[in-house]
Design an enzyme around this catalytic site. Sequence first.
Site, short mmCIF file in Angstrom:
data_model
loop_
_atom_site.label_atom_id
_atom_site.label_comp_id
_atom_site.label_asym_id
_atom_site.label_seq_id
_atom_site.Cartn_x
_atom_site.Cartn_y
_atom_site.Cartn_z
N ASP A 1 0.86 -1.19 0.00
CA ASP A 1 0.00 0.00 0.00
C ASP A 1 0.90 1.23 0.00
O ASP A 1 1.45 1.58 -1.03
CB ASP A 1 -0.93 -0.11 1.23
N LYS B 1 -1.19 -1.95 -4.60
CA LYS B 1 -2.11 -0.80 -4.56
C LYS B 1 -1.28 0.44 -4.75
O LYS B 1 -0.74 1.00 -3.79
CB LYS B 1 -2.81 -0.80 -3.19
N ASP C 1 -7.47 -8.77 5.95
CA ASP C 1 -8.53 -8.59 6.95
C ASP C 1 -9.03 -7.17 7.02
O ASP C 1 -8.38 -6.22 6.56
CB ASP C 1 -8.00 -8.96 8.34
P1 IMP Z 1 1.82 -0.15 4.01
O1 IMP Z 1 2.23 -0.56 2.62
O2 IMP Z 1 2.99 0.05 4.93
O3 IMP Z 1 0.90 1.03 3.98
O4 IMP Z 1 0.99 -1.29 4.72
C1 IMP Z 1 0.68 -2.45 4.09
C2 IMP Z 1 -0.15 -3.28 5.04
O5 IMP Z 1 -1.40 -2.62 5.32
C3 IMP Z 1 -0.51 -4.61 4.38
O6 IMP Z 1 0.44 -5.59 4.71
C4 IMP Z 1 -1.87 -4.87 4.97
O7 IMP Z 1 -1.72 -5.55 6.20
C5 IMP Z 1 -2.47 -3.52 5.25
N1 IMP Z 1 -3.39 -3.10 4.16
C6 IMP Z 1 -3.21 -2.10 3.27
N2 IMP Z 1 -4.24 -2.01 2.42
C7 IMP Z 1 -5.10 -2.98 2.78
C8 IMP Z 1 -6.39 -3.41 2.26
O8 IMP Z 1 -6.95 -2.88 1.28
N3 IMP Z 1 -6.96 -4.46 2.90
C9 IMP Z 1 -6.39 -5.08 3.97
N4 IMP Z 1 -5.20 -4.71 4.48
C10 IMP Z 1 -4.57 -3.67 3.89
#
Ligand code: IMP
Length: 169
Positions: free
Chosen positions: A97, A125, A153
């Site tokens: 994300d 994403k 989740d």
């Molecule tokens: P980031 O890339 O550090 O923002 O965080 C990624 C983490 O956020 C992933 O490993 C997921 O656990 C959680 N996450 C981000 N987007 C989603 C989503 O759409 N559904 C479920 N979990 C998400």
Amino acid sequence: MKVLFRADEIAERVKTLGSEISSYYRGRDLTVVGILKGSFMFLSDLVRRIDVPVQLEFVRLSSYRNASEPQGTVKISMDIEDDIRGRNVLIVDDILDTGQSMLAFKRHLEEMGVHSVMVCTLLDKTYRRAAPIQPDFYGFRIEDGFVVGYGLDYAEQYRTLPDIYVIDT
Ligand code: IMP
Ligand code: MG
């Protein structure tokens, strides 16, 4: 909730990813590091589609979302205990994300002295990406929207669903 990817589409894509990863690592060592909890289902399907020898490790991360920690730090609540110095590591997660925790964790592995680190996420994403990191292997690219199922989740619900859904918010 609306179905975004059906179990059979996911299985097809995971099979292809498995052969791409196998070709890439053929003739080299490979340590797959799964990020809990979200990656558990994807990881277990993926490693069965990889036909080079794989060692498995798991970690659990929690990000400092609202704390006064500097950006780019990650809290590792369960770290790797085996010696992975000199190994080729493939990090496997459910979704990339913002990328903040993945970038910090990748740096942590580099500091542990691994030979190489690559990233594989089922979902990419791109919309909210804030850190300079891209998956080296990914299953599907998605628009913004919150997805659940197949390990992902919402407040610890829906992880065990075989398909991936987008939640209406
Ligand atoms: P980031 O890339 O550090 O923002 O965080 C990624 C983490 O956020 C992933 O490993 C997921 O656990 C959680 N996450 C981000 N987007 C989603 C989503 O759409 N559904 C479920 N979990 C998400
Ligand atoms: Mg996660």
